[in-house]
Write an enzyme that holds these catalytic residues in place. Structure first.
Site, PDB file in Angstrom:
ATOM      1  CG  ASP A 174      22.221  -1.434   3.224  1.00 48.53           C
ATOM      2  OD1 ASP A 174      21.699  -0.488   4.321  1.00 48.53           O
ATOM      3  OD2 ASP A 174      23.687  -1.013   2.955  1.00 48.53           O
ATOM      4  CG  MET A 208      -1.924  -0.698   1.173  1.00 48.51           C
ATOM      5  SD  MET A 208      -2.926  -1.274   2.636  1.00 48.51           S
ATOM      6  CE  MET A 208      -1.932  -1.277   4.334  1.00 48.51           C
TER       7      MET A 208
END
Length: 564
Positions: A371, A321
């Site tokens: 990361d 979303m």
């Protein structure tokens, strides 16, 4: 007043030198923080080191603006780039200085000039005189001092600085593990050389000694973790060999090491030799040069685009979303762009999402949070974008893109390593793999908790499985600090329930995060405390007291037996 290319080039290089000196000061402090067991300072220094690069780029860019303005003088900058290139020929951090130049230039001028005429899109260091790898390591010869004597010298030379709990026992266990490995690989202690990087690698609550065993026909990596007890005494915790185990310790879901080096390229070449499957981008990032990691990644991506013809397409998995996520099937990364309108009941905006991704970047990721690389104004060839993906872009991220001729520019995006979404992995996994994955999912939650991270949305689709079958979190738009939350027990009667924005009811978490009973039961069999509010509160309390839980980047069965 007219400024010369020489003066301008030196001004930018001086800015880089200021950055690198500060970087080294923060890195050099790692030993003292480790010996003092000042774990709070460890976290602060790691965050400051990441932040400082942008600060120094901004400072240098302002100086450049004051001298030359923001209107590009093509002749001046072509000559400045050429002079800067000459200054780097014998520079020990040449590749980092190239990247710093790019950062300053891009901060001052329009992206229309972001090409190889004005910046170093491609490195010009092919003719650079590299610092020898040997500059970064010491070599030892067991045929001279014997294995135990050699190991003792390694510890004397590397200068950890503290007193050992039982040094004789540590050396004996290292010797035994060495001979065990030597038997497996058919090498003899008198017929080899041991190379050890001069500086320890510090991260979190450990120091690591990194090296390799070189024989006539091969070489073998090793890493020795050194920990510190509550009395401030050091002890060796393991002797880790095999490239895949080392790659996990240097993994993309872990915080950056602090290691002193005058020649990063030599250090990275040494590490690349030990972990050949790691990219230069991953290795530079792992030792704290995250901006160089970005540069190397972008170059790798451009080279890959030139060698391939597949198209960028939507990433597999449930659409989120908050982000539009896409990938290039032949390239092992995903690209994430914040949607123009956040879906569902999200009560935050674009800047909150950016802030949370940056928060994770600066935080201890404990091997459980991928990361991210953040880019602005990334140009992609339109012909490499599938029609379906382009339609999705226009519907979901129209405000973040622009089309310029045959190029699509994305104004801001995040890049992460591609993993198999955990929910998809479970669909095709066998029973043993499902058990292991749900156990590791629980471990991932606990280890993030220990690092003061509350993931927010813990649905399986927000976690991935790496090629080493490790469960890693990658969706950060709802991440919060654990200590900011209020963990409560559900009242017995529904009418007694009242909600505040930061309230969490652990009794409901498993059902919401893992709605499929067959997976939820496996999770709770291994980690029943995850639905106990008292457990979450205990972890919270420990964090507030400054007590950090040990999270080891290697298996428990590799750890040594301590003898007092």
């Amino acid at each position: 007043m007219t400024i010369s290319p020489e003066t301008l080039a030196k001004s930018i290089l001086d800015g880089f030198h200021s950055h690198y000196r500060r970087f080294q000061v923060l890195t050099q402090g790692a030993r003292e923080r480790f010996l003092k067991r000042d774990w709070t300072a460890v976290v602060s220094a790691a965050s400051e080191r990441i932040h400082y690069y942008d600060h120094q780029v901004g400072t240098t860019a302002k100086k450049v603006e004051r001298r030359v303005g923001t209107e590009l003088d093509e002749g001046l900058w072509l000559a400045t780039r050429q002079r800067y290139q000459q200054l780097l020929k014998f520079h020990p951090q040449a590749e980092l200085a190239e990247t710093f130049y790019n950062s300053v230039f891009c901060r001052v001028f329009d992206r229309a000039y972001f090409n190889n005429d004005y910046i170093f899109v491609e490195t010009v260091l092919a003719n650079h005189i590299p610092v020898p790898v040997e500059n970064e390591c010491h070599s030892y010869f067991p045929v001279v001092d014997g294995l135990e004597g050699t190991l003792t010298r390694v510890f004397e030379d590397i200068g950890l600085g503290g007193e050992f709990e039982n040094f004789e026992n540590d050396i004996e266990q290292l010797r035994d593990k060495f001979f065990e490995r030597a038997t497996e690989t058919d090498i003899e202690a008198h017929n080899l050389r041991i190379d050890v990087l001069k500086s320890p690698f510090y991260r979190n609550k450990a120091a690591y000694i990194v090296g390799r065993v070189v024989t006539e026909n091969n070489h073998y990596p090793f890493i020795v973790p050194v920990l510190i007890n509550s009395q401030g005494k050091l002890y060796v915790d393991a002797f880790i060999t095999r490239s895949d185990r080392m790659a996990t310790i240097f993994g993309f879901a872990r915080s950056y090491f602090m290691v002193e080096t005058e020649a990063p390229s030599a250090l990275v070449r040494f590490l690349k030799d030990l972990m050949p499957h790691k990219t230069l981008a991953e290795l530079y990032s792992s030792v704290g040069f995250h901006k160089q990691g970005k540069t190397e990644f972008y170059r790798e991506f451009l080279h890959h685009l030139r060698r391939t013809d597949d198209q960028l397409s939507a990433a597999p998995g449930v659409k989120g979303m908050v982000m539009t996520v896409f990938t290039l099937p032949s390239f092992p990364y995903v690209f994430k762009v914040i949607k123009d309108r956040l879906g569902g009941t999200k009560e935050f905006g674009r800047q909150t999402v950016i802030d949370r991704y940056r928060m994770v970047k600066r935080h201890d990721r404990v091997g459980r949070m991928a990361d991210t690389l953040e880019f602005v104004d990334v140009a992609l060839p339109l012909k490499r974008i599938s029609a379906d993906l382009l339609d999705e872009f226009k519907q979901t991220i129209a405000n973040s893109i622009s089309i310029e001729g045959d190029t699509l520019v994305i104004h801001q995006l995040f890049v992460e390593r591609r993993m198999t979404p955990l929910n998809l992995y479970l669909e095709y996994a066998n029973d043993e793999e499902v058990d292991a994955a749900m156990d590791d999912y629980g471990r991932a939650l606990k280890e993030m908790m220990a690092a003061n991270i509350f993931p927010g949305d813990m649905l399986l689709k927000n976690f991935g499985v790496t090629r080493h079958k490790r469960v890693v979190f990658y969706d950060y738009d709802e991440v919060r600090y654990l200590t900011d939350m209020s963990f409560r027990r559900l009242p017995e009667n529904d009418w007694e329930v009242s909600y505040a924005p930061d309230d969490v009811f652990p009794q409901q978490l498993a059902q919401f995060a893992v709605p499929q009973a067959k997976y939820r039961n496996k999770l709770l069999k291994r980690h029943p405390e995850l639905i106990d509010s008292a457990y979450w509160c205990r972890v919270q309390k420990n964090i507030r007291k400054g007590e950090l839980t040990d999270v080891f980047p290697y298996d428990a069965d590799l750890r040594f037996t301590r003898r007092f």
